[in-house]
Design an enzyme around this catalytic site. Structure first.
Site, PDB file in Angstrom:
ATOM      1  N   ASN A   1     -25.892 -15.176  22.450  1.00  0.00           N
ATOM      2  CA  ASN A   1     -25.853 -15.086  20.995  1.00  0.00           C
ATOM      3  C   ASN A   1     -27.274 -15.082  20.444  1.00  0.00           C
ATOM      4  O   ASN A   1     -27.853 -16.135  20.215  1.00  0.00           O
ATOM      5  CB  ASN A   1     -25.020 -16.250  20.428  1.00  0.00           C
ATOM      6  CG  ASN A   1     -24.926 -16.206  18.909  1.00  0.00           C
ATOM      7  OD1 ASN A   1     -25.612 -15.424  18.263  1.00  0.00           O
ATOM      8  ND2 ASN A   1     -24.084 -17.049  18.342  1.00  0.00           N
TER       9      ASN A   1
ATOM     10  N   CYS B   1     -27.009 -15.143  15.412  1.00  0.00           N
ATOM     11  CA  CYS B   1     -26.581 -16.027  14.335  1.00  0.00           C
ATOM     12  C   CYS B   1     -27.660 -16.052  13.242  1.00  0.00           C
ATOM     13  O   CYS B   1     -28.811 -16.418  13.498  1.00  0.00           O
ATOM     14  CB  CYS B   1     -26.350 -17.423  14.890  1.00  0.00           C
ATOM     15  SG  CYS B   1     -25.246 -18.379  13.874  1.00  0.00           S
TER      16      CYS B   1
ATOM     17  N   ASN C   1     -23.329  -8.750  15.064  1.00  0.00           N
ATOM     18  CA  ASN C   1     -23.080 -10.085  14.549  1.00  0.00           C
ATOM     19  C   ASN C   1     -23.071  -9.966  13.018  1.00  0.00           C
ATOM     20  O   ASN C   1     -23.020  -8.857  12.485  1.00  0.00           O
ATOM     21  CB  ASN C   1     -24.163 -11.047  15.040  1.00  0.00           C
ATOM     22  CG  ASN C   1     -23.633 -12.474  15.144  1.00  0.00           C
ATOM     23  OD1 ASN C   1     -23.006 -12.970  14.202  1.00  0.00           O
ATOM     24  ND2 ASN C   1     -23.881 -13.133  16.240  1.00  0.00           N
TER      25      ASN C   1
ATOM     26  N   CYS D   1     -12.172  12.905 -12.755  1.00  0.00           N
ATOM     27  CA  CYS D   1     -13.038  13.833 -12.013  1.00  0.00           C
ATOM     28  C   CYS D   1     -14.046  14.473 -12.961  1.00  0.00           C
ATOM     29  O   CYS D   1     -15.227  14.643 -12.626  1.00  0.00           O
ATOM     30  CB  CYS D   1     -12.207  14.899 -11.301  1.00  0.00           C
ATOM     31  SG  CYS D   1     -11.158  15.876 -12.403  1.00  0.00           S
TER      32      CYS D   1
ATOM     33  N   CYS E   1     -17.982  13.937 -12.578  1.00  0.00           N
ATOM     34  CA  CYS E   1     -18.813  15.110 -12.317  1.00  0.00           C
ATOM     35  C   CYS E   1     -19.861  15.285 -13.430  1.00  0.00           C
ATOM     36  O   CYS E   1     -21.022  15.576 -13.167  1.00  0.00           O
ATOM     37  CB  CYS E   1     -17.941  16.356 -12.210  1.00  0.00           C
ATOM     38  SG  CYS E   1     -18.888  17.821 -11.754  1.00  0.00           S
TER      39      CYS E   1
ATOM     40  N   CYS F   1     -20.005  18.276  -3.480  1.00  0.00           N
ATOM     41  CA  CYS F   1     -20.485  16.924  -3.113  1.00  0.00           C
ATOM     42  C   CYS F   1     -19.352  15.974  -2.735  1.00  0.00           C
ATOM     43  O   CYS F   1     -19.602  14.917  -2.174  1.00  0.00           O
ATOM     44  CB  CYS F   1     -21.306  16.334  -4.248  1.00  0.00           C
ATOM     45  SG  CYS F   1     -20.328  15.828  -5.676  1.00  0.00           S
TER      46      CYS F   1
ATOM     47  N   CYS G   1     -10.618  10.799  -7.570  1.00  0.00           N
ATOM     48  CA  CYS G   1      -9.255  11.181  -7.989  1.00  0.00           C
ATOM     49  C   CYS G   1      -8.236  10.156  -7.486  1.00  0.00           C
ATOM     50  O   CYS G   1      -8.185   9.856  -6.292  1.00  0.00           O
ATOM     51  CB  CYS G   1      -8.913  12.556  -7.439  1.00  0.00           C
ATOM     52  SG  CYS G   1      -7.232  13.059  -7.877  1.00  0.00           S
TER      53      CYS G   1
HETATM   54  C1  LIG Z   1     -16.586 -18.153  10.701  1.00  0.00           C
HETATM   55  C2  LIG Z   1     -17.304 -17.321  11.707  1.00  0.00           C
HETATM   56  C3  LIG Z   1     -17.924 -17.928  12.793  1.00  0.00           C
HETATM   57  C4  LIG Z   1     -18.606 -17.156  13.725  1.00  0.00           C
HETATM   58  N1  LIG Z   1     -19.165 -17.783  14.797  1.00  0.00           N
HETATM   59  C5  LIG Z   1     -19.815 -17.039  15.738  1.00  0.00           C
HETATM   60  C6  LIG Z   1     -20.364 -17.663  16.887  1.00  0.00           C
HETATM   61  O1  LIG Z   1     -20.247 -18.859  17.100  1.00  0.00           O
HETATM   62  N2  LIG Z   1     -21.015 -16.878  17.779  1.00  0.00           N
HETATM   63  C7  LIG Z   1     -21.163 -15.515  17.605  1.00  0.00           C
HETATM   64  O2  LIG Z   1     -21.754 -14.841  18.454  1.00  0.00           O
HETATM   65  N3  LIG Z   1     -20.603 -14.920  16.526  1.00  0.00           N
HETATM   66  C8  LIG Z   1     -19.954 -15.623  15.601  1.00  0.00           C
HETATM   67  N4  LIG Z   1     -19.376 -14.998  14.520  1.00  0.00           N
HETATM   68  C9  LIG Z   1     -19.529 -13.543  14.367  1.00  0.00           C
HETATM   69  C10 LIG Z   1     -18.352 -12.771  14.949  1.00  0.00           C
HETATM   70  O3  LIG Z   1     -18.227 -12.953  16.330  1.00  0.00           O
HETATM   71  C11 LIG Z   1     -18.499 -11.246  14.664  1.00  0.00           C
HETATM   72  O4  LIG Z   1     -19.674 -10.782  15.298  1.00  0.00           O
HETATM   73  C12 LIG Z   1     -18.588 -10.921  13.194  1.00  0.00           C
HETATM   74  O5  LIG Z   1     -17.784 -11.780  12.442  1.00  0.00           O
HETATM   75  C13 LIG Z   1     -18.168  -9.458  12.924  1.00  0.00           C
HETATM   76  O6  LIG Z   1     -16.844  -9.224  13.307  1.00  0.00           O
HETATM   77  P1  LIG Z   1     -15.600  -9.247  12.282  1.00  0.00           P
HETATM   78  O7  LIG Z   1     -15.934  -8.328  11.147  1.00  0.00           O
HETATM   79  O8  LIG Z   1     -14.423  -8.812  13.103  1.00  0.00           O
HETATM   80  O9  LIG Z   1     -15.487 -10.656  11.816  1.00  0.00           O
HETATM   81  C14 LIG Z   1     -18.670 -15.754  13.580  1.00  0.00           C
HETATM   82  C15 LIG Z   1     -18.022 -15.155  12.513  1.00  0.00           C
HETATM   83  C16 LIG Z   1     -17.335 -15.912  11.579  1.00  0.00           C
HETATM   84  C17 LIG Z   1     -16.616 -15.237  10.453  1.00  0.00           C
END
Ligand SMILES: Cc1cc2nc3c(=O)[nH]c(=O)nc-3n(C[C@H](O)[C@H](O)[C@H](O)COP(=O)(O)O)c2cc1C
Length: 414
Positions: free
Chosen positions: A132, A135, A200, A348, A352, A379, A386
């Protein structure tokens, strides 16, 4: 029946759907229930130190009746002791030999701390490790998480330390809070990673209470930035997965994460090169049971398309992505309004006229607006605003003969 089995850098699973590291994978009891319902793998909620957390921890954005369109959290890693997690990981792996049990790790940025946690974790019999480095809050201030994942040299160094002792495949999880994710992906590969996973969460503040002035989530009158995820981040995640997959200097497998809630979302990630997909927010919202629709939908889709396995699907959309400079400038489409379904709302016309290219006009005698096809730049805005499905469509019309791109123009070729 199509073969849904996967092998991500040496980690095997019966299907591509894994729980992402987070609250749904925080205990053996939860992971076991998820496997019983059909999940192919789980990345355990990050194990490490310190074991602290705040209340509250989550906040969200609702959009047009959709709850939790985006979810924000200021949660840290697992709030359960390392030994307790490791005991449950061993037990789950013993009970579910076929499912992928991957353990997410985060410890101090020292070689010894990483060597120790890798050895202790692998003693459980787990199938792989996920580092990880993503975070965005709490841990990064202590030199962990995104503080590592935002610097290619640190990413490479810590991955290399882990690979010195790891016996199982190592996935490096990337943060999206970086200007170009390819540099970090390459650094993980250089450090010896067997795969990467992304994304993440994104740095975010979801909103502010206008009466108390306190941003959400409120922790005793104060708040801090958190990590954003859920359906809102899927387009960002898709782009990042594709940019790694298309990078000629990057060759290891990818696990796609970010806003996945349905089999269709998963297919999109696989089409852009993902070998497996991971889900967090959707499980927090709807529970483990969503796997049933995901499995059924994916199987049905593969069958309908005549594919025998996921390998035949993986990366199929990548040849359709290119640099802007290679796009065909002679390709022309214009808007067409279906008078039968038009409700005369004139959205629209307004869009536009005020927000685009002034080529939709009102006719005094008729409610259906008129498109000036000569002026229309194609575009898509009118079709996007719509409210009636398929009322405005974009139709191809003859453009100048042959293809012409900006790159060709600049180099004097046609
Ligand atoms: C409440 C919460 C806690 C999370 N804790 C971790 C964690 O401990 N380690 C980690 O690698 N990712 C953590 N994540 C990230 C998720 O693994 C993931 O990468 C991220 O939420 C995107 O995926 P999602 O849109 O499906 O939630 C956490 C996400 C949430 C919402």
């Amino acid at each position: 029946m199509a073969d849904l089995s996967c092998n991500l850098g040496g980690i095997r699973s019966p299907n591509p759907f894994w729980l992402a590291s987070g609250p749904p994978s925080n205990s053996g009891e939860q992971v076991a229930r998820a496997f019983d319902q059909g999940w192919g793998g789980a990345v355990w909620k990050t194990v490490g130190e310190p074991i602290i957390n705040t209340t509250s921890r989550y906040s969200s954005i609702d959009w047009n009746g959709q709850r939790m369109m985006g979810l924000n959290n200021i949660e840290l890693i697992s709030d359960r002791p390392i030994e307790e997690n490791l005991r449950e990981i061993r037990e789950v792996k013993r009970r579910y030999p076929d499912q992928a049990v991957v353990v997410s790790l985060m410890v101090d940025s020292t070689r010894k701390a990483w060597h120790d946690i890798v050895k202790r974790t692998e003693d459980t019999g787990c199938d792989g490790l996920e580092l990880n480095f993503g975070c965005p809050h709490g841990m990064s201030e202590r030199g962990m998480g995104a503080a590592v994942g935002q610097v290619p040299e640190y990413t490479c160094q810590i991955t290399a330390w882990v690979k010195e002792v790891a016996r199982t495949p190592v996935i490096v999880k990337l943060t999206p809070n970086t200007s170009d994710v390819r540099y970090i992906a390459r650094a993980a590969q250089k450090g010896g990673a067997d795969a990467i996973s992304l994304i993440n969460t994104l740095n975010s503040i979801t909103g502010i209470d206008l009466d108390t002035f306190v941003p959400r989530p409120n922790v005793g009158g104060m708040s801090t930035h958190g990590g954003y995820c859920g359906p809102a981040v899927k387009p960002i995640a898709l782009n990042m997965v594709s940019s790694a997959a298309l990078d000629p200097e990057f060759h290891i497998p990818i696990s796609g994460i970010g806003g996945i809630a349905t089999w269709r979302d998963a297919v999109e990630f696989i089409l852009l090169g993902a070998g497996t997909v991971q889900v967090c927010t959707a499980v927090m919202h709807y529970g483990f049971r969503i796997i049933r629709d995901m499995l059924e939908g994916l199987e049905f889709y593969l069958e309908e398309k005549g594919f025998q396995s996921l390998n035949e699907l993986r990366g199929r959309s990548l040849p359709h992505l290119t640099d802007w400079g290679n796009l065909d400038l002679n390709y022309r489409i214009v808007a067409k309004i279906d008078p039968e379904t038009c409700i005369g709302c004139q959205l629209c016309y307004v869009a536009c006229w005020d927000g685009a290219h002034q080529c939709i006009h009102l006719r005094e005698d008729r409610r259906v607006p008129l498109i000036d096809e000569v002026e229309c730049v194609g575009c898509n805005l009118c079709a996007l605003v719509c409210p009636v499905e398929d009322c405005i469509t974009m139709a191809q019309v003859p453009g100048p003969a042959g293809k012409m791109s900006w790159n060709a123009l600049r180099s004097g070729r046609s």
